[in-house]
Design a protein around this motif. Sequence first.
Motif, mmCIF file in Angstrom:
data_model
loop_
_atom_site.group_PDB
_atom_site.id
_atom_site.type_symbol
_atom_site.label_atom_id
_atom_site.label_comp_id
_atom_site.label_asym_id
_atom_site.label_seq_id
_atom_site.Cartn_x
_atom_site.Cartn_y
_atom_site.Cartn_z
ATOM 1 N N GLU A 297 5.193 28.273 13.975
ATOM 2 C CA GLU A 297 4.092 27.420 14.429
ATOM 3 C C GLU A 297 3.525 26.624 13.262
ATOM 4 O OE1 GLU A 297 -0.430 27.799 16.297
ATOM 5 O OE2 GLU A 297 0.787 29.601 15.956
ATOM 6 N N ALA A 301 3.761 22.515 12.355
ATOM 7 C CA ALA A 301 2.547 21.747 12.057
ATOM 8 C C ALA A 301 2.681 20.988 10.741
ATOM 9 C CB ALA A 301 1.337 22.682 12.014
ATOM 10 N N THR A 306 0.008 18.071 11.565
ATOM 11 C CA THR A 306 -1.105 18.378 12.464
ATOM 12 C C THR A 306 -1.939 19.504 11.880
ATOM 13 O OG1 THR A 306 0.296 19.909 13.730
ATOM 14 C CG2 THR A 306 0.184 17.616 14.492
ATOM 15 N N PHE A 308 -3.887 23.278 11.819
ATOM 16 C CA PHE A 308 -3.448 24.655 12.047
ATOM 17 C C PHE A 308 -4.679 25.545 11.964
ATOM 18 C CE2 PHE A 308 -1.837 28.753 10.448
ATOM 19 C CZ PHE A 308 -0.890 29.040 11.422
#
Length: 968
Positions: A297, A301, A306, A308
């Motif tokens: 994940e 990111a 993006t 986190f």
Amino acid sequence: MTETVNDPTGSPRKSAKRAGKGLTVERVYTTEGVHPYDAVTWERRDVVQTNWKTGETVFEQRGVEFPDFWSVNASTIVTTKYFRGAVGTEEREQSLRQLLDRVVLTYTAAGKEHGYFASDADAEIFEHELTHMLLHQIFSFNSPVWFNVGTSSPQQVSACFILAVDDSMDSILNWYREEGLIFKGGSGAGLNLSRIRSSKELLRSSGGTASGPVSFMRGADASAGTIKSGGATRRAAKMVVLDVDHPDIVEFVETKEREEEKIRVLRDAGFDMDLGGSDITSVQYQNANNSVRVNDEFMRAVEEKTSFGLRARTTGEVIEEIDAAELWGKMAQAAWACADPGIQYDSTINDWHTTPETGRITASNPCSEYMHLDNSSCNLASLNLLKFLQDDGSFDVQKFVKATELIITAMDISICFADFPTEAIGETTRAYRQLGIGFANLGALLMASGLAYDSDGGRALAAAITSLMTGTSYRRSAELAGVVGPYDGYAQNAAPHTRVMRKHLAANDDIKTLHAMDIAVQREATKQWAQNLKVGEKNGWRNAQASVLAPTGTIGFMMDCDTTGIEPDFSLVKFKKLVGGGSLQVVNQTIPSALRKLGYTEETIEAIVEYIADKGHVIDAPGLKTEHYDVFDCAVGERAIKPMGHVRMMAACQPFLSGAISKTVNMPESSTVEEIADVYLQGWKLGLKALAVYRDNCKVGQPLSDAKAKKADEEVKTVVVEKPIRRRLPKSRQSITTSFSVGGAEGYMTSGAHENGELGEIFLKLGKQGSTLAGMMDAFSIAISISLQYGVPLETFVSKFTNMKFEPAGLTDDPDVRMSQSIMDYVFRRLALDYLDFDTRSAIGIYTAEERQRYLDTGSHQPISGGTTAAELIEEQQAEKPAEVEAVASGEATKAEPTVASGEAAGGSSATEATRPAPSGAHTSAELLEEITGGAIDSPLCMTCGTKMRPAGSCHVCEGCGSTSGCS
């Protein structure tokens, strides 16, 4: 002992009896009626070690017994490290036979007691085969086995430990205690601190703010440092892991980078920041490797740039959003600055986990190869791959299979009698029986096979061998389950364990074989994986884990390996210890084999080997094709393997390992933060479980080095491990003043000596007072004088400045030096004649006029030096170095290769190690290593014997005495 067998339906059930009748063991290496000891020639040796600083004898055991084919280095390391009993007493071991018997007979007795063998005859064959393989250096157990098995000490066989800590003060204090016990026993431990609440969360009891894991790391670091300084000869080996979603992750990432900045400031202010120095204890967090646990994940990111979420430890809720790419940059920046943190890929690790129903894998041992349940341990053993290379160039697949299955059997037996530092670790290890078979000498095997380390062919062979090793290990584990039952936790984890076995098999099918050698290995690996699944689905498996790739530092030297673990060859020229003391610089023995494999004639091979011995690399070697250069690429030197070459080799082997790989990716000093970030990113994409990097020269005050000087071109000089001591001359001293004329330029040289006659200063007067030339000569004189007083041997300067060419040059008025190529050439030839003994001068081709005359007077038979007659000496010299004899005859000796190299490039001035001057004609090991590799690298000098250490996985190991900087 409770074990598991299968009922008629194939379902596992519990039983207090053995599941089968025991193993039948066949002879592979041994002959019935002949004990392995009787098939080799034994000899007695003296093992004496001296303190590298003082010359004091620190170890002495004479008359130890070893096979004649064991190197002096191997026998020295085994004698000093593994022989038990006080030296000088009857209890002291004095023969390799005693050491092997102590271990092998203990394993055999335990195997019989716990029902591993079908008969006493099988047990005897097991004993003989195991003895033969250890005697002939085919494999070795990890160091704790040699330390402890068969002694009155606790029978600890594991080198790798994983601990656990919870979010309570009792658990944290217990962590300190358990780590201390493991360090005391000479092993290393790792743990994950992510259960401890962050400094951004509140305490339940008082409502105050929690300290956070980084704060508690401070206490553990101090504890480790105290235990180390209490008498250990190496750093406490420990790993600290923090999950990437922990709210204190930024503080964790930047912690060691800030401490490194502190080291620089304190060092520059004059504080003693050397290892063991009086001021180094003010620096924190230096006793652990730090690693960040990242998951898929987070990595996505990072790629997508993006945010986190960082999650509270107590509730799991997101309490802060961060920019993933920005955190990724901080990780790369810190690794660039101080080599920490490393990275562990959590999603990949747990996707290959055989026992997820019991618990997740959260941490690793200090070197990152062992990854399994909390509060567990792993015992290791490593195969010497070069022992399976046959004369026809093929890999002996069948012997490799038989050796692997016997070693796995022995490793599993050891868990039956092993002791553990804590009860929790003992319970988990006995329930899951984690093993770590691996290998050493991969780099040497590839080179001897004519395969480049960083090549598709090299990776294919490495992958196939790793697959065969693990496939065979699990097949034997399944067979053991049919005899003595599967591991206690198997029934709960049968489905995931089988799933992981199928993942290994699928990866084996994807190996892209290229040559007959790796095709044969991969074909057998396919058979072993298929048989493993067939037997395992019937019996289950005896071991939750089977394989890792460990550093194999000390045991690698015990097996006389050229390379450790998965590492490439370190350099093309090595040092060989000689019986009676001293060492010899030799070209790797794998190079001739590689050249033969590549089709070169013996005459060309001889010329290439001679060139490598002289230059330390293969560039422009006579007759060597440029397309073959990469076969001889090494970890350091003129053709160092690129960082991604290391990463791709790890990626080739990782799918066939239960655990992970101990390896640091070495990167040049010029590497950027972005390049380190990319290496970490590629490690994730290529399916690694863990990765660490080390940028050359990034640390200035940690245990690897104390101080480094740079050239203008940023080439790294000799690593200094102790503040040098200046030996000043007495107020009144003997001196020699010499007037000279070189090519018409006249000058004066005054040289002053210490009480023992060693040169300590020079003064050169040339040109008019106040002129630029006179000023340069004054500055040069001061620099040389100070260097001499700090211990740089005169022969170092002589070898560097003789034959230096510039005007004025030509005839001189000195009868001993009739021609000179420059003033520097004359000055240092004259100093050599005045202050160096004959043997040292003759090694670099400098003689007096009288010596040259006697040298040529072949009919006089008058001894020149050491009882050798002139006729004998000139005959010997003409046979070996005719060009040098001609030069001597004409008074223009050719320049010899430097006897000492101190990290200079292009004839620059030298730094020096903080030791007394080397004896005439001798080298310090660090200087020799640097001369061979073409430049200093960030490796420590051994704290025991002073030899330059070399990387072994993520640790360093001493070639002189076997000491390691981390776990065994």
